[in-house]
Design a protein around this motif. Structure first.
Motif, short mmCIF file in Angstrom:
data_model
loop_
_atom_site.label_atom_id
_atom_site.label_comp_id
_atom_site.label_asym_id
_atom_site.label_seq_id
_atom_site.Cartn_x
_atom_site.Cartn_y
_atom_site.Cartn_z
N VAL A 1 0.77 -1.19 0.26
CA VAL A 1 -0.07 0.09 -0.14
C VAL A 1 0.86 1.36 0.15
O VAL A 1 0.65 2.22 -0.78
CB VAL A 1 -1.04 0.04 1.20
CG1 VAL A 1 -1.64 1.59 1.36
CG2 VAL A 1 -2.01 -1.19 1.11
N THR A 2 1.94 1.42 0.80
CA THR A 2 2.74 2.32 1.12
C THR A 2 3.48 2.68 -0.52
O THR A 2 3.54 3.66 -0.88
CB THR A 2 3.77 2.39 2.01
OG1 THR A 2 3.02 2.01 3.31
CG2 THR A 2 4.70 3.43 2.29
N ALA A 3 3.93 1.56 -0.93
CA ALA A 3 4.93 1.71 -2.14
C ALA A 3 3.74 1.97 -3.39
O ALA A 3 4.28 2.93 -4.20
CB ALA A 3 5.46 0.42 -2.81
N SER A 4 2.71 1.62 -3.43
CA SER A 4 1.74 2.01 -4.53
C SER A 4 1.31 3.53 -4.35
O SER A 4 1.11 4.22 -5.27
CB SER A 4 0.42 1.02 -4.32
OG SER A 4 0.81 -0.26 -4.68
N LEU A 5 1.29 3.72 -3.19
CA LEU A 5 0.91 5.35 -2.84
C LEU A 5 2.20 6.35 -3.56
O LEU A 5 1.78 7.37 -3.84
CB LEU A 5 0.67 5.70 -1.42
CG LEU A 5 -0.81 5.17 -1.16
CD1 LEU A 5 -0.98 5.42 0.48
CD2 LEU A 5 -1.75 5.85 -1.79
N GLN A 6 3.17 5.78 -3.56
CA GLN A 6 4.42 6.57 -3.86
C GLN A 6 4.63 6.44 -5.41
O GLN A 6 5.73 6.98 -5.79
CB GLN A 6 5.64 5.97 -2.98
CG GLN A 6 5.82 6.48 -1.65
CD GLN A 6 6.90 5.63 -0.95
OE1 GLN A 6 7.34 4.40 -1.33
NE2 GLN A 6 7.05 6.04 0.33
N MET A 7 4.03 5.70 -6.00
CA MET A 7 4.15 5.44 -7.47
C MET A 7 3.50 6.82 -8.24
O MET A 7 2.57 7.54 -7.81
CB MET A 7 3.38 4.40 -8.05
CG MET A 7 3.91 3.14 -7.69
SD MET A 7 2.92 1.97 -8.22
CE MET A 7 3.95 0.29 -7.88
N ASN A 8 4.31 7.17 -9.27
CA ASN A 8 4.14 8.60 -9.87
C ASN A 8 3.59 8.28 -11.29
O ASN A 8 3.89 7.28 -11.95
CB ASN A 8 5.50 9.58 -9.68
CG ASN A 8 5.63 10.17 -8.53
OD1 ASN A 8 4.79 10.52 -7.53
ND2 ASN A 8 6.88 10.07 -8.14
N GLY A 9 2.97 9.26 -11.83
CA GLY A 9 2.46 9.14 -13.30
C GLY A 9 1.17 8.79 -13.46
O GLY A 9 0.68 8.04 -12.65
N LYS A 10 0.56 9.33 -14.54
CA LYS A 10 -0.68 8.84 -15.03
C LYS A 10 -1.00 7.48 -15.12
O LYS A 10 -2.03 6.95 -14.68
CB LYS A 10 -1.24 9.63 -16.24
CG LYS A 10 -2.64 10.07 -16.23
CD LYS A 10 -2.67 10.74 -17.54
CE LYS A 10 -3.93 11.82 -17.17
NZ LYS A 10 -4.02 12.58 -18.45
N ASP A 11 -0.18 6.80 -15.52
CA ASP A 11 -0.21 5.20 -15.99
C ASP A 11 -0.07 4.38 -14.47
O ASP A 11 -0.40 3.29 -14.54
CB ASP A 11 0.99 4.63 -16.73
CG ASP A 11 2.51 4.92 -16.24
OD1 ASP A 11 2.47 5.97 -15.31
OD2 ASP A 11 3.31 4.17 -16.58
N LYS A 12 0.31 5.18 -13.42
CA LYS A 12 0.16 4.31 -12.21
C LYS A 12 -0.85 4.99 -11.41
O LYS A 12 -0.91 4.48 -10.06
CB LYS A 12 1.87 4.67 -11.41
CG LYS A 12 2.86 4.15 -11.96
CD LYS A 12 2.95 2.62 -12.24
CE LYS A 12 4.23 2.23 -12.85
NZ LYS A 12 4.07 0.69 -13.08
N ALA A 13 -1.80 5.69 -11.90
CA ALA A 13 -2.83 6.11 -11.01
C ALA A 13 -3.73 4.81 -10.40
O ALA A 13 -4.23 4.80 -9.45
CB ALA A 13 -3.62 7.00 -12.08
N PRO A 14 -3.92 3.76 -11.32
CA PRO A 14 -4.58 2.58 -10.82
C PRO A 14 -4.08 1.83 -9.63
O PRO A 14 -4.80 1.53 -8.65
CB PRO A 14 -4.68 1.55 -11.65
CG PRO A 14 -4.50 2.44 -13.03
CD PRO A 14 -3.58 3.49 -12.69
#
Length: 131
Positions: free
Chosen positions: A70-83
């Motif tokens: 959850v923490t790692a996913s919240l740190q993902m940047n970019g429109k393609d990582k929005a999901p």
């Protein structure tokens, strides 16, 4: 000698159970971040993750893998990582709803990231953060 064999068997069984739980957690989390998932499906997947954490225990190794994801996913940047960010926000909320204050110490690091998601450039992430 029998006690040692029994202890070894118990340890092996525990290790297998932990591996099974970690595998199940990984599968649930992968499903949560699929780009083609609809909002309703993503919310149900988040609820499934939260119920899984309740089953295995909020302080288990499998639950720790969920919190890290959850923490790692919240740190993902970019429109393609929005999901990924959207799924993580839904998961954060579902974990709190299902498990209550017991998960707060484990999600404390992610909380500021959820607050930042309110200002995400992608509307679906903002909506998920507000959920």
């Amino acid at each position: 000698e029998r006690e040692a064999e029994a202890a070894a068997a118990d340890a092996a069984q525990l290790k297998n159970a932990q591996a099974d739980a970690a595998g199940k957690a990984a599968g649930l989390l992968e499903k949560l971040s699929l780009a083609e998932s609809a909002v309703d499906a993503r919310q149900k997947d988040a609820e499934a993750v939260a119920k899984f954490v309740k089953e295995v225990g909020v302080d288990s190794q499998a639950a720790a893998a969920v919190y890290e994801n959850v923490t790692a996913s919240l740190q993902m940047n970019g429109k393609d990582k929005a999901p990924n960010r959207e799924g993580a926000c839904y998961c954060f909320g579902a974990l709190l709803k299902e498990n209550g204050a017991a998960v707060l110490p484990y999600l404390a690091e992610a909380a500021p990231m959820v607050f930042s998601a309110f200002a995400d450039k992608v509307k679906s992430v903002q909506v998920a953060a507000a959920d």
